[in-house]
Design an enzyme around this catalytic site. Structure first.
Site, PDB file in Angstrom:
ATOM      1  N   SER A   5       0.816  -1.224   0.000  1.00  0.00           N
ATOM      2  CA  SER A   5       0.000   0.000   0.000  1.00  0.00           C
ATOM      3  C   SER A   5       0.848   1.272   0.000  1.00  0.00           C
ATOM      4  CB  SER A   5      -0.933   0.008   1.223  1.00  0.00           C
ATOM      5  OG  SER A   5      -1.807  -1.103   1.200  1.00  0.00           O
ATOM      6  N   HIS A  20       2.542  -3.994   9.730  1.00  0.00           N
ATOM      7  CA  HIS A  20       1.378  -4.335   8.906  1.00  0.00           C
ATOM      8  C   HIS A  20       0.252  -4.906   9.766  1.00  0.00           C
ATOM      9  CE1 HIS A  20       3.598  -3.564   5.303  1.00  0.00           C
ATOM     10  NE2 HIS A  20       4.408  -4.598   5.433  1.00  0.00           N
TER      11      HIS A  20
END
Length: 297
Positions: A58, A104
């Protein structure tokens, strides 16, 4: 903790992960998972820490290198950040101030200090169709990934609650972070979208500088913009700075293959009409009640 091995009706489609308290974790998560999560939950943050919180693929490395340039005042490629999910946390504890590192992990698993507003958090999100495509190619270019299979199988895996990247699927991850930021308003957090960073890079650099409370000249901010282009970072990553012994488990050179295209809308080059319909149906069902807007092209 238990190891789970899943085999599709097509024998070449397989994946494995560690399951702890009903959540999926990648096999390279240290030990029994429990100890790593406990240590990270209790991790002592500093007020000048910056923690990047992203679902994989991302824009974490992109934003990390931007942050490092803004904080240091140097236009230097900083390589891959330490990822708290997989590292010996003593390495992060011993980092010199100011520290910038990455996780994450989904919201319930982040340090208690983060929820109290001790460090600053930069949360980066990206449209899930491009995340899926980028992740598929990412895994395809590595060794010991705990996944083998075709794109159609990967899509089903990605949309399931067994997806192993962060203790949650993308949908659960986004919902838990959305709920968490509402529940803990004292958090010091800046939320950015990958697509906005791509389309208005300079504007996002200015936002980051303001959030980080660093004073840099407009000229320097312009130089940062030039030095964080996809092509520039990809070249930097191809040099020794991009190598790490930690990642030799997934790449023989210890260089995680993070830079591929970096484009918005690449999913259209991979999805069939049937796959897009399938994705949209699952997404609508799982994200009901959450009005999270993304740009898909």
């Amino acid at each position: 903790m238990e190891r789970v091995d899943v085999i599709d009706e097509i024998p070449s489609n397989v994946y494995s992960y560690k399951r702890y308290q009903g959540r999926p974790f990648h096999l390279i998560t240290p030990g029994n998972v429990r100890d790593q999560l406990q240590l990270f939950s209790e991790f002592q943050c500093r007020e000048d820490d910056v923690i990047l919180c992203t679902f994989p693929k991302s824009g974490s490395h992109w934003v990390y290198n931007t942050v490092q340039m803004l904080r240091s005042g140097k236009l230097t490629y900083s390589g891959t950040p330490l990822v708290a999910d997989f590292e010996d946390l003593e390495l992060i504890s011993r980092m010199e101030t100011p520290r910038t590192f990455l996780t994450h992990l989904t919201f319930p698993l982040i340090p208690t200090d983060v929820k109290k507003g001790v460090p600053k958090v930069i949360f980066v999100s990206r449209n899930p169709k491009d995340v899926l495509v980028s992740y598929f190619h990412f895994i395809d270019n590595m060794i010991n990934t705990a996944f083998e299979g075709d794109f159609n199988f990967f899509m089903k895996f990605f949309l399931s609650e067994e997806f192993f990247s962060s203790g949650a699927s993308w949908c659960t991850y986004m919902k838990e972070w959305t709920n968490g930021t509402i529940r803990f308003p004292e958090m010091r957090i800046l939320s950015l979208r990958y697509e906005d960073f791509k389309k208005d890079t300079f504007g996002c650099i200015v936002k980051l500088a303001e959030f980080l409370e660093v004073k840099r000249s407009v000229t320097f901010l312009g130089e940062v913009e030039k030095n964080i282009t996809f092509e520039h970072l990809k070249k930097g990553h191809a040099r020794i700075r991009g190598e790490s012994d930690r990642w030799s488990v997934v790449d023989k050179h210890g260089r995680v293959p993070i830079y591929r295209k970096g484009k918005i809308g690449d999913w259209k080059n991979m999805f069939t009409v049937a796959q897009n319909d399938y994705f949209n149906a699952i997404y609508k069902e799982k994200m009901e009640g959450y009005d999270i807007v993304f740009e898909y092209e």
